[in-house]
Design a protein around this motif. Structure first.
Motif, mmCIF file in Angstrom:
data_model
loop_
_atom_site.group_PDB
_atom_site.id
_atom_site.type_symbol
_atom_site.label_atom_id
_atom_site.label_comp_id
_atom_site.label_asym_id
_atom_site.label_seq_id
_atom_site.Cartn_x
_atom_site.Cartn_y
_atom_site.Cartn_z
ATOM 1 N N THR A 1 20.208 -8.977 5.576
ATOM 2 C CA THR A 1 19.633 -7.738 6.105
ATOM 3 C C THR A 1 19.844 -6.668 5.047
ATOM 4 O OG1 THR A 1 20.213 -8.389 8.359
ATOM 5 C CG2 THR A 1 19.731 -6.051 7.977
ATOM 6 N N TYR A 2 18.763 -5.995 4.690
ATOM 7 C CA TYR A 2 18.822 -4.999 3.627
ATOM 8 C C TYR A 2 18.805 -3.594 4.212
ATOM 9 C CZ TYR A 2 17.590 -2.326 -0.519
ATOM 10 O OH TYR A 2 17.587 -1.418 -1.541
ATOM 11 N N PHE A 3 19.683 -2.739 3.691
ATOM 12 C CA PHE A 3 19.742 -1.337 4.085
ATOM 13 C C PHE A 3 19.629 -0.476 2.826
ATOM 14 C CE2 PHE A 3 22.319 -3.657 7.179
ATOM 15 C CZ PHE A 3 21.843 -3.179 8.387
ATOM 16 N N GLU A 4 18.793 0.548 2.892
ATOM 17 C CA GLU A 4 18.690 1.498 1.780
ATOM 18 C C GLU A 4 18.842 2.910 2.330
ATOM 19 O OE1 GLU A 4 15.181 2.944 -1.049
ATOM 20 O OE2 GLU A 4 15.858 0.900 -1.495
ATOM 21 N N TYR A 5 19.531 3.749 1.561
ATOM 22 C CA TYR A 5 19.852 5.093 2.013
ATOM 23 C C TYR A 5 19.238 6.132 1.088
ATOM 24 C CZ TYR A 5 22.600 2.314 4.988
ATOM 25 O OH TYR A 5 22.932 1.364 5.912
ATOM 26 N N PRO A 6 18.210 6.844 1.573
ATOM 27 C CA PRO A 6 17.507 7.835 0.754
ATOM 28 C C PRO A 6 18.446 8.925 0.243
ATOM 29 C CG PRO A 6 16.296 7.395 2.781
ATOM 30 C CD PRO A 6 17.627 6.722 2.906
ATOM 31 N N GLY A 7 18.325 9.207 -1.053
ATOM 32 C CA GLY A 7 19.087 10.286 -1.663
ATOM 33 C C GLY A 7 20.540 9.952 -1.981
ATOM 34 N N MET A 8 21.005 8.774 -1.607
ATOM 35 C CA MET A 8 22.406 8.418 -1.858
ATOM 36 C C MET A 8 22.533 7.778 -3.239
ATOM 37 S SD MET A 8 25.063 6.147 0.426
ATOM 38 C CE MET A 8 24.701 4.520 -0.197
ATOM 39 N N ALA A 9 23.546 8.194 -3.974
ATOM 40 C CA ALA A 9 23.849 7.613 -5.287
ATOM 41 C C ALA A 9 24.798 6.421 -5.085
ATOM 42 C CB ALA A 9 24.450 8.670 -6.203
ATOM 43 N N HIS A 10 25.689 6.199 -6.000
ATOM 44 C CA HIS A 10 26.611 5.061 -5.940
ATOM 45 C C HIS A 10 27.845 5.445 -5.123
ATOM 46 C CE1 HIS A 10 28.000 1.173 -7.313
ATOM 47 N NE2 HIS A 10 29.154 1.702 -7.694
ATOM 48 N N ASN A 11 27.669 5.514 -3.820
ATOM 49 C CA ASN A 11 28.772 5.830 -2.924
ATOM 50 C C ASN A 11 28.458 5.301 -1.538
ATOM 51 O OD1 ASN A 11 26.956 7.792 -1.997
ATOM 52 N ND2 ASN A 11 27.821 9.356 -3.320
ATOM 53 N N ILE A 12 29.159 5.769 -0.540
ATOM 54 C CA ILE A 12 28.989 5.324 0.843
ATOM 55 C C ILE A 12 28.771 6.548 1.714
ATOM 56 C CG2 ILE A 12 30.124 4.164 2.789
ATOM 57 C CD1 ILE A 12 31.713 2.556 0.699
ATOM 58 N N CYS A 13 27.842 6.442 2.670
ATOM 59 C CA CYS A 13 27.559 7.578 3.558
ATOM 60 C C CYS A 13 27.868 7.197 5.010
ATOM 61 C CB CYS A 13 26.103 8.020 3.406
ATOM 62 S SG CYS A 13 24.885 6.824 3.972
ATOM 63 N N ASP A 14 27.908 8.211 5.865
ATOM 64 C CA ASP A 14 28.210 7.991 7.279
ATOM 65 C C ASP A 14 27.194 7.066 7.938
ATOM 66 O OD1 ASP A 14 30.437 9.621 7.093
ATOM 67 O OD2 ASP A 14 29.424 11.392 7.890
ATOM 68 N N GLN A 15 25.905 7.204 7.594
ATOM 69 C CA GLN A 15 24.880 6.352 8.193
ATOM 70 C C GLN A 15 25.088 4.895 7.809
ATOM 71 O OE1 GLN A 15 22.423 7.216 10.515
ATOM 72 N NE2 GLN A 15 22.452 4.976 10.665
ATOM 73 N N GLU A 16 25.507 4.676 6.584
ATOM 74 C CA GLU A 16 25.781 3.312 6.125
ATOM 75 C C GLU A 16 26.914 2.690 6.938
ATOM 76 O OE1 GLU A 16 26.268 1.182 1.778
ATOM 77 O OE2 GLU A 16 26.872 3.274 1.999
ATOM 78 N N ILE A 17 27.956 3.446 7.171
ATOM 79 C CA ILE A 17 29.076 2.958 7.976
ATOM 80 C C ILE A 17 28.605 2.632 9.390
ATOM 81 C CG2 ILE A 17 31.294 3.591 9.025
ATOM 82 C CD1 ILE A 17 31.794 5.235 6.395
ATOM 83 N N ALA A 18 27.783 3.503 9.967
ATOM 84 C CA ALA A 18 27.255 3.262 11.315
ATOM 85 C C ALA A 18 26.378 2.004 11.327
ATOM 86 C CB ALA A 18 26.461 4.473 11.801
ATOM 87 N N ASP A 19 25.542 1.829 10.307
ATOM 88 C CA ASP A 19 24.677 0.651 10.233
ATOM 89 C C ASP A 19 25.482 -0.634 10.090
ATOM 90 O OD1 ASP A 19 22.434 2.263 10.475
ATOM 91 O OD2 ASP A 19 21.972 2.224 8.319
ATOM 92 N N VAL A 20 26.511 -0.595 9.275
ATOM 93 C CA VAL A 20 27.357 -1.784 9.082
ATOM 94 C C VAL A 20 28.086 -2.107 10.372
ATOM 95 C CG1 VAL A 20 29.424 -2.658 7.894
ATOM 96 C CG2 VAL A 20 27.585 -1.563 6.589
ATOM 97 N N ARG A 21 28.601 -1.111 11.041
ATOM 98 C CA ARG A 21 29.277 -1.337 12.320
ATOM 99 C C ARG A 21 28.327 -2.008 13.323
ATOM 100 N NH1 ARG A 21 34.022 1.131 13.902
ATOM 101 N NH2 ARG A 21 33.209 1.209 16.015
ATOM 102 N N ALA A 22 27.105 -1.500 13.402
ATOM 103 C CA ALA A 22 26.119 -2.082 14.328
ATOM 104 C C ALA A 22 25.762 -3.509 13.903
ATOM 105 C CB ALA A 22 24.866 -1.209 14.371
ATOM 106 N N TRP A 23 25.577 -3.720 12.624
ATOM 107 C CA TRP A 23 25.237 -5.050 12.117
ATOM 108 C C TRP A 23 26.352 -6.047 12.418
ATOM 109 C CZ3 TRP A 23 27.067 -8.280 8.124
ATOM 110 C CH2 TRP A 23 26.196 -9.317 7.760
ATOM 111 N N LEU A 24 27.591 -5.598 12.314
ATOM 112 C CA LEU A 24 28.735 -6.452 12.628
ATOM 113 C C LEU A 24 28.930 -6.648 14.138
ATOM 114 C CD1 LEU A 24 31.330 -5.060 10.072
ATOM 115 C CD2 LEU A 24 30.253 -7.323 10.025
ATOM 116 N N GLY A 25 28.226 -5.852 14.923
ATOM 117 C CA GLY A 25 28.360 -5.950 16.375
ATOM 118 C C GLY A 25 29.619 -5.296 16.910
ATOM 119 N N LEU A 26 30.065 -4.231 16.232
ATOM 120 C CA LEU A 26 31.290 -3.538 16.677
ATOM 121 C C LEU A 26 30.969 -2.378 17.590
ATOM 122 C CD1 LEU A 26 33.181 -3.485 13.269
ATOM 123 C CD2 LEU A 26 33.432 -5.100 15.140
#
Length: 115
Positions: free
Chosen positions: A90-115
């Motif tokens: 499953t691919y996720f891309e975050y508009p405007g984000m450089a080489h780091n981690i954002c809150d939306q990414e954390i939320a997406d990973v949590r959902a993908w993991l089923g947490l």
């Protein structure tokens, strides 16, 4: 330790950012039947080819920022193509984000993991 009966009921999930993401990927190629899931956050993917695509059952979440220039675009595309070819990515891309981690990414990973 992962084979211990104590851990058999738990999912085995790798999570890594940048070089840690690449290390997580390489662990799935070396041990294709050990890990259930791998979250690869902005991994390098230089030099990977079709013969290094992990066999096994591991599902992948691959995440990049649209403005990540630390990891070359060609490496990002290689990762997406190679892991996409497994049918387990499953691919996720975050508009405007450089080489780091954002809150939306954390939320997406949590959902993908089923947490």
């Amino acid at each position: 330790m992962l084979q211990s009966p104590v851990f058999q009921r738990f999912r085995k999930v790798l999570i890594g950012f940048s070089q840690g993401g690449y290390l997580s990927y390489r662990m799935t190629t070396e041990y294709p039947d050990v890990f259930d899931m791998a979250v690869l956050l902005s991994p390098s993917f230089k030099g990977e080819t079709a013969d290094t695509i992990p066999a096994g059952r591991t599902r992948f979440a691959l995440c990049y920022g649209s403005d990540d220039r630390t990891i070359p675009i060609a490496d990002q595309q290689c990762a997406r193509e190679q892991l996409g070819s497994t049918g387990r990515c499953t691919y996720f891309e975050y508009p405007g984000m450089a080489h780091n981690i954002c809150d939306q990414e954390i939320a997406d990973v949590r959902a993908w993991l089923g947490l």
